[in-house]
Design a protein around this motif. Sequence first.
Motif, PDB file in Angstrom:
ATOM      1  N   GLU A 162       0.872  -1.181   0.000  1.00  0.00           N
ATOM      2  CA  GLU A 162       0.000   0.000   0.000  1.00  0.00           C
ATOM      3  C   GLU A 162       0.907   1.228   0.000  1.00  0.00           C
ATOM      4  OE1 GLU A 162      -3.251  -0.185  -0.190  1.00  0.00           O
ATOM      5  OE2 GLU A 162      -3.457  -2.357   0.129  1.00  0.00           O
ATOM      6  N   ASN A 163       0.793   2.057  -1.033  1.00  0.00           N
ATOM      7  CA  ASN A 163       1.705   3.185  -1.152  1.00  0.00           C
ATOM      8  C   ASN A 163       1.086   4.302  -1.981  1.00  0.00           C
ATOM      9  OD1 ASN A 163       4.128   4.397  -3.101  1.00  0.00           O
ATOM     10  ND2 ASN A 163       4.707   4.233  -0.955  1.00  0.00           N
ATOM     11  N   ASN A 164       1.173   5.528  -1.453  1.00  0.00           N
ATOM     12  CA  ASN A 164       0.738   6.721  -2.192  1.00  0.00           C
ATOM     13  C   ASN A 164      -0.709   6.581  -2.680  1.00  0.00           C
ATOM     14  OD1 ASN A 164       1.121   9.298  -3.261  1.00  0.00           O
ATOM     15  ND2 ASN A 164       1.927   8.541  -5.201  1.00  0.00           N
ATOM     16  N   ASP A 165      -1.579   6.104  -1.793  1.00  0.00           N
ATOM     17  CA  ASP A 165      -3.009   5.908  -2.082  1.00  0.00           C
ATOM     18  C   ASP A 165      -3.255   4.895  -3.193  1.00  0.00           C
ATOM     19  OD1 ASP A 165      -3.760   7.798  -0.139  1.00  0.00           O
ATOM     20  OD2 ASP A 165      -3.516   9.454  -1.558  1.00  0.00           O
ATOM     21  N   THR A 166      -2.299   4.003  -3.420  1.00  0.00           N
ATOM     22  CA  THR A 166      -2.494   2.940  -4.399  1.00  0.00           C
ATOM     23  C   THR A 166      -2.168   1.596  -3.763  1.00  0.00           C
ATOM     24  OG1 THR A 166      -0.214   2.878  -5.252  1.00  0.00           O
ATOM     25  CG2 THR A 166      -1.708   4.501  -6.230  1.00  0.00           C
ATOM     26  N   THR A 167      -2.699   0.538  -4.349  1.00  0.00           N
ATOM     27  CA  THR A 167      -2.357  -0.825  -3.952  1.00  0.00           C
ATOM     28  C   THR A 167      -1.560  -1.454  -5.082  1.00  0.00           C
ATOM     29  OG1 THR A 167      -4.372  -1.046  -2.628  1.00  0.00           O
ATOM     30  CG2 THR A 167      -3.251  -3.072  -3.262  1.00  0.00           C
ATOM     31  N   GLN A 168      -0.313  -1.771  -4.797  1.00  0.00           N
ATOM     32  CA  GLN A 168       0.570  -2.330  -5.812  1.00  0.00           C
ATOM     33  C   GLN A 168       0.768  -3.820  -5.518  1.00  0.00           C
ATOM     34  OE1 GLN A 168       2.256  -0.331  -8.303  1.00  0.00           O
ATOM     35  NE2 GLN A 168       0.960   1.379  -7.643  1.00  0.00           N
ATOM     36  N   ILE A 169       0.453  -4.669  -6.494  1.00  0.00           N
ATOM     37  CA  ILE A 169       0.592  -6.120  -6.338  1.00  0.00           C
ATOM     38  C   ILE A 169       1.689  -6.614  -7.274  1.00  0.00           C
ATOM     39  CG2 ILE A 169      -0.542  -8.356  -6.523  1.00  0.00           C
ATOM     40  CD1 ILE A 169      -3.186  -6.948  -5.939  1.00  0.00           C
ATOM     41  N   TYR A 170       2.702  -7.261  -6.686  1.00  0.00           N
ATOM     42  CA  TYR A 170       3.850  -7.759  -7.451  1.00  0.00           C
ATOM     43  C   TYR A 170       3.816  -9.287  -7.466  1.00  0.00           C
ATOM     44  CZ  TYR A 170       5.615  -3.024  -6.657  1.00  0.00           C
ATOM     45  OH  TYR A 170       5.765  -1.657  -6.606  1.00  0.00           O
ATOM     46  N   THR A 171       3.832  -9.867  -8.647  1.00  0.00           N
ATOM     47  CA  THR A 171       3.916 -11.326  -8.768  1.00  0.00           C
ATOM     48  C   THR A 171       5.352 -11.772  -9.005  1.00  0.00           C
ATOM     49  OG1 THR A 171       3.430 -11.134 -11.133  1.00  0.00           O
ATOM     50  CG2 THR A 171       1.561 -11.523  -9.632  1.00  0.00           C
ATOM     51  N   GLU A 172       6.240 -10.821  -9.285  1.00  0.00           N
ATOM     52  CA  GLU A 172       7.663 -11.088  -9.399  1.00  0.00           C
ATOM     53  C   GLU A 172       8.414  -9.790  -9.165  1.00  0.00           C
ATOM     54  OE1 GLU A 172       8.693 -12.391 -13.284  1.00  0.00           O
ATOM     55  OE2 GLU A 172       7.773 -10.682 -14.299  1.00  0.00           O
ATOM     56  N   ALA A 173       9.698  -9.882  -8.883  1.00  0.00           N
ATOM     57  CA  ALA A 173      10.508  -8.694  -8.641  1.00  0.00           C
ATOM     58  C   ALA A 173      10.683  -7.900  -9.933  1.00  0.00           C
ATOM     59  CB  ALA A 173      11.875  -9.097  -8.088  1.00  0.00           C
ATOM     60  N   LYS A 194      12.371  -5.927 -12.942  1.00  0.00           N
ATOM     61  CA  LYS A 194      13.652  -6.191 -13.606  1.00  0.00           C
ATOM     62  C   LYS A 194      14.203  -4.963 -14.309  1.00  0.00           C
ATOM     63  CE  LYS A 194      12.756 -11.137 -14.448  1.00  0.00           C
ATOM     64  NZ  LYS A 194      11.497 -11.181 -13.683  1.00  0.00           N
ATOM     65  N   LYS A 195      13.341  -3.930 -14.498  1.00  0.00           N
ATOM     66  CA  LYS A 195      13.762  -2.729 -15.232  1.00  0.00           C
ATOM     67  C   LYS A 195      13.284  -1.492 -14.471  1.00  0.00           C
ATOM     68  CE  LYS A 195      14.027  -4.887 -19.800  1.00  0.00           C
ATOM     69  NZ  LYS A 195      13.636  -4.788 -21.223  1.00  0.00           N
ATOM     70  N   ALA A 196      13.930  -1.227 -13.357  1.00  0.00           N
ATOM     71  CA  ALA A 196      13.526  -0.135 -12.468  1.00  0.00           C
ATOM     72  C   ALA A 196      14.249   1.162 -12.832  1.00  0.00           C
ATOM     73  CB  ALA A 196      13.824  -0.511 -11.022  1.00  0.00           C
ATOM     74  N   ILE A 197      13.577   2.276 -12.536  1.00  0.00           N
ATOM     75  CA  ILE A 197      14.178   3.608 -12.664  1.00  0.00           C
ATOM     76  C   ILE A 197      13.976   4.340 -11.343  1.00  0.00           C
ATOM     77  CG2 ILE A 197      14.070   5.851 -13.823  1.00  0.00           C
ATOM     78  CD1 ILE A 197      13.067   4.408 -16.325  1.00  0.00           C
ATOM     79  N   SER A 235      19.110  -4.581 -11.562  1.00  0.00           N
ATOM     80  CA  SER A 235      17.665  -4.529 -11.812  1.00  0.00           C
ATOM     81  C   SER A 235      17.222  -3.141 -12.242  1.00  0.00           C
ATOM     82  CB  SER A 235      16.898  -4.923 -10.542  1.00  0.00           C
ATOM     83  OG  SER A 235      17.219  -6.237 -10.133  1.00  0.00           O
ATOM     84  N   MET A 236      18.177  -2.250 -12.546  1.00  0.00           N
ATOM     85  CA  MET A 236      17.872  -0.861 -12.886  1.00  0.00           C
ATOM     86  C   MET A 236      18.232  -0.561 -14.337  1.00  0.00           C
ATOM     87  SD  MET A 236      19.342   0.907  -9.382  1.00  0.00           S
ATOM     88  CE  MET A 236      18.754   2.566  -9.768  1.00  0.00           C
ATOM     89  N   ASP A 253       9.599  -1.155 -15.708  1.00  0.00           N
ATOM     90  CA  ASP A 253       8.470  -1.825 -15.050  1.00  0.00           C
ATOM     91  C   ASP A 253       8.288  -1.337 -13.605  1.00  0.00           C
ATOM     92  OD1 ASP A 253      10.685  -2.991 -13.883  1.00  0.00           O
ATOM     93  OD2 ASP A 253      10.237  -5.037 -14.522  1.00  0.00           O
ATOM     94  N   PHE A 254       9.142  -0.394 -13.173  1.00  0.00           N
ATOM     95  CA  PHE A 254       9.058   0.102 -11.792  1.00  0.00           C
ATOM     96  C   PHE A 254       9.700   1.486 -11.718  1.00  0.00           C
ATOM     97  CE2 PHE A 254      10.914   0.592  -7.516  1.00  0.00           C
ATOM     98  CZ  PHE A 254       9.818   0.310  -6.703  1.00  0.00           C
ATOM     99  N   LEU A 255       9.001   2.438 -11.106  1.00  0.00           N
ATOM    100  CA  LEU A 255       9.531   3.782 -10.886  1.00  0.00           C
ATOM    101  C   LEU A 255       9.513   4.087  -9.390  1.00  0.00           C
ATOM    102  CD1 LEU A 255       7.803   5.894 -13.707  1.00  0.00           C
ATOM    103  CD2 LEU A 255      10.057   4.836 -13.731  1.00  0.00           C
ATOM    104  N   TYR A 256      10.630   4.600  -8.891  1.00  0.00           N
ATOM    105  CA  TYR A 256      10.807   4.872  -7.457  1.00  0.00           C
ATOM    106  C   TYR A 256      11.118   6.358  -7.300  1.00  0.00           C
ATOM    107  CZ  TYR A 256      12.742   4.030  -2.694  1.00  0.00           C
ATOM    108  OH  TYR A 256      13.015   4.031  -1.342  1.00  0.00           O
TER     109      TYR A 256
END
Length: 331
Positions: free
Chosen positions: A50-61, A63-66, A84-85, A125-128
């Motif tokens: 649960e983050n930033n008023d959203t529910t994020q569901i991950y089925t795998e880690a 692999k292409k994060a920024i 992984s970035m 596939d992921f932004l932080y």
Amino acid sequence: MKTFKSMWLILAIAMLSILAACGNDKAQKSETENEQWDPAQAAATEVTIENNDTTQIYTEAPKKAISLNQHVTEIMLALGLEDSMVGTAYLDDKIYAPLKAAYDQVPVLAEQYPTKEQVIDAEADFLYAGWKSGFSEKGVGTPEELETLGIHTYLHTSSSTTNPSLEDIFTDIRNIAKIFEVEERGEALIVQMSQEVEDIRAKLPQGKEELRVLIFDNGKQDVTTAGQNFMNELVTVAGGKNIFGDVESGWTTVSKEDTVERNPEVIVVIDYGSTSVEEKINFLKNDPALKETDAVMNERFVTLPLSAASEGVRAAEAIQILAQGFYPDNF
């Protein structure tokens, strides 16, 4: 007759062998199918955040994060996630020295926030994001927009709350470690940071009144300072008292008159941007009002890089810098 009975016995044994083999094949097949699809196991591998008023569901880690801001970039690198970035962005100053080699392995996409097109081209596939601005309309995009593109998002919670503590940073570290399936690394990092902070606190003077501290971001007509943001926590842990720690906001603007009345004994000068530390200190020394404070008259200034003042892995380094500046005889 005896031969006839023997033949039937041989046939019966053969049939039983075939049936047993079929049974074994079915059992093995059933076991294989169970290994391939176990609903309970599949549910256990899902990670819900649960983050930033959203529910994020991950089925795998991912692999292409920024990573979109320096302090969260450094968290990912400290967790060993450079492989992984596919990109970083928005440095405040030089990257933390122990992480420089890992940082150099990751492409820098933009001096500030990358465009949505750059994110898509990188197949992210992921932004932080470290700050809320990262997921605003002026940033990369809202979490809802990015979700339609199949991109998960995480906003650093400790940078988005009032008066964050070290424990809030540890919560973020645990969440990122869980998302990327490196929980053991996350706990090891937290233990290391906690021990470093405790080692510093053990050297602080006991039984003394806390030093009055002004956090100076900048100022001309008024003074931009820290109220209840992470700087308040850093100053407190380092044995000081933020003179504007009662102001219920993050960075805030106060009058010079109020600053002089609260009379800081030490001034922490935040180092970032186009205005140098020397220029900021010269301003303080020459301002008709501020030069009358104890800190300026005694020339007690401590310089702290903005990247160290953020809610990241450099918290212990920041506390060390502050504590040494506050109580040089103890370090």
